[in-house]
Design a protein around this motif. Structure first.
Motif, PDB file in Angstrom:
ATOM      1  N   TYR A   1      -8.171   1.957 -11.859  1.00  0.00           N
ATOM      2  CA  TYR A   1      -8.613   2.722 -10.693  1.00  0.00           C
ATOM      3  C   TYR A   1      -9.527   1.805  -9.889  1.00  0.00           C
ATOM      4  O   TYR A   1     -10.399   1.138 -10.466  1.00  0.00           O
ATOM      5  CB  TYR A   1      -9.356   3.992 -11.123  1.00  0.00           C
TER       6      TYR A   1
ATOM      7  N   GLU B   1      -1.648   4.315  -4.499  1.00  0.00           N
ATOM      8  CA  GLU B   1      -1.562   3.044  -5.222  1.00  0.00           C
ATOM      9  C   GLU B   1      -1.536   1.845  -4.271  1.00  0.00           C
ATOM     10  O   GLU B   1      -0.929   1.893  -3.213  1.00  0.00           O
ATOM     11  CB  GLU B   1      -0.278   3.044  -6.061  1.00  0.00           C
TER      12      GLU B   1
ATOM     13  N   LYS C   1       0.867  -1.178   0.000  1.00  0.00           N
ATOM     14  CA  LYS C   1       0.000   0.000   0.000  1.00  0.00           C
ATOM     15  C   LYS C   1       0.900   1.224   0.000  1.00  0.00           C
ATOM     16  O   LYS C   1       1.704   1.398   0.906  1.00  0.00           O
ATOM     17  CB  LYS C   1      -0.891   0.023   1.237  1.00  0.00           C
TER      18      LYS C   1
ATOM     19  N   GLU D   1      -1.318  -3.033 -10.218  1.00  0.00           N
ATOM     20  CA  GLU D   1      -1.183  -1.720  -9.581  1.00  0.00           C
ATOM     21  C   GLU D   1      -2.497  -0.982  -9.795  1.00  0.00           C
ATOM     22  O   GLU D   1      -2.915  -0.769 -10.929  1.00  0.00           O
ATOM     23  CB  GLU D   1      -0.034  -0.937 -10.216  1.00  0.00           C
TER      24      GLU D   1
ATOM     25  N   LEU E   1      -4.842   2.416  -8.643  1.00  0.00           N
ATOM     26  CA  LEU E   1      -4.916   3.716  -7.987  1.00  0.00           C
ATOM     27  C   LEU E   1      -6.274   3.843  -7.302  1.00  0.00           C
ATOM     28  O   LEU E   1      -7.306   3.559  -7.911  1.00  0.00           O
ATOM     29  CB  LEU E   1      -4.734   4.845  -9.011  1.00  0.00           C
ATOM     30  N   CYS E   2      -6.270   4.258  -6.040  1.00  0.00           N
ATOM     31  CA  CYS E   2      -7.497   4.310  -5.245  1.00  0.00           C
ATOM     32  C   CYS E   2      -7.635   5.662  -4.541  1.00  0.00           C
ATOM     33  O   CYS E   2      -6.638   6.260  -4.152  1.00  0.00           O
ATOM     34  CB  CYS E   2      -7.482   3.228  -4.163  1.00  0.00           C
TER      35      CYS E   2
ATOM     36  N   LYS F   1      -7.360  11.495 -12.872  1.00  0.00           N
ATOM     37  CA  LYS F   1      -6.558  11.930 -11.724  1.00  0.00           C
ATOM     38  C   LYS F   1      -7.284  13.009 -10.913  1.00  0.00           C
ATOM     39  O   LYS F   1      -7.245  13.007  -9.689  1.00  0.00           O
ATOM     40  CB  LYS F   1      -5.189  12.429 -12.182  1.00  0.00           C
TER      41      LYS F   1
ATOM     42  N   THR G   1      -4.382   2.397 -17.129  1.00  0.00           N
ATOM     43  CA  THR G   1      -4.396   2.545 -15.680  1.00  0.00           C
ATOM     44  C   THR G   1      -5.654   1.927 -15.085  1.00  0.00           C
ATOM     45  O   THR G   1      -6.744   2.092 -15.625  1.00  0.00           O
ATOM     46  CB  THR G   1      -4.340   4.045 -15.294  1.00  0.00           C
TER      47      THR G   1
END
Length: 195
Positions: A60, A16, A12, A27, A29-30, A83, A58
């Motif tokens: 998410y 990411e 963590k 990977e 993104l959160c 983003k 990417t």
């Protein structure tokens, strides 16, 4: 498209998370509320959005379907990319975001990093009708204070945040107030007494 992942948390590193699913490390993104919900879990299920650009692919991830739904509505707004949408969801919880849009609170939206006043106003214009029509799954998780019919509740919430209270704390303080005829100042005063 990858719509959901369930796997073991390897690392963590906000924003990411590295999630191992079937021997493959993804990977993802959160937003920050998803990180807070992870706590010390070993295994995790994330609802994902797979975003493809010419130079990047990417993932998410979101702890709830509601977060994913709101994220997708945000990236539909012209000028708001993934983003920026992630920053909005990290800065404001779902109930606060919906309330800010419903109450035309561009000041609260503009406090999000990467969002200026013009973008905040654009978000309100484009999202107002769409968010009102959304059927969210876990709405009982959201704060009652924001469903108040008092238009000053949103302003009081912003003022409490400006005084240094966290969103959840300010919402809890306001949720105890049932009188819908109070001014913003009266709401703030009563909320501070409810602390």
């Amino acid at each position: 498209m990858i719509g959901q992942l369930t796997g073991k948390i390897l690392e963590k590193n906000p924003p990411e998370v590295l999630l191992e699913v079937g021997g493959i490390g993804y990977e993802v993104l959160c937003p920050m509320p998803t990180f807070y919900a992870m706590e010390n879990r070993g295994e995790l299920t994330l609802h994902t959005h797979f975003h493809v650009k010419e130079d990047a692919q990417t993932l998410y991830g979101f702890i709830s379907k509601d977060e994913k739904t709101i994220f997708r509505e945000l990236i539909r707004v012209n000028g708001v990319g993934p983003k920026v949408a992630l920053a909005i969801l990290s800065h404001l919880d779902i109930a606060t975001l919906i309330s800010a849009v419903a109450n035309d609170d561009d000041v609260l939206l503009a406090k999000t990093p990467g969002i200026g006043k013009k973008t905040a106003q654009k978000l309100i214009v484009e999202l107002k009708d769409r968010l009102a029509k959304l059927e969210l799954i876990n709405t009982n998780n959201q704060t009652v204070a924001l469903s108040s019919s008092n238009p000053n509740t949103g302003k009081a919430l912003s003022a409490l945040q400006a005084l240094g209270f966290k969103v959840k704390e300010a919402e809890k303080m306001l949720s105890a107030i049932t009188d819908n005829s109070l001014s913003t100042e009266q709401l703030i005063r009563l909320a501070l007494q409810n602390k």
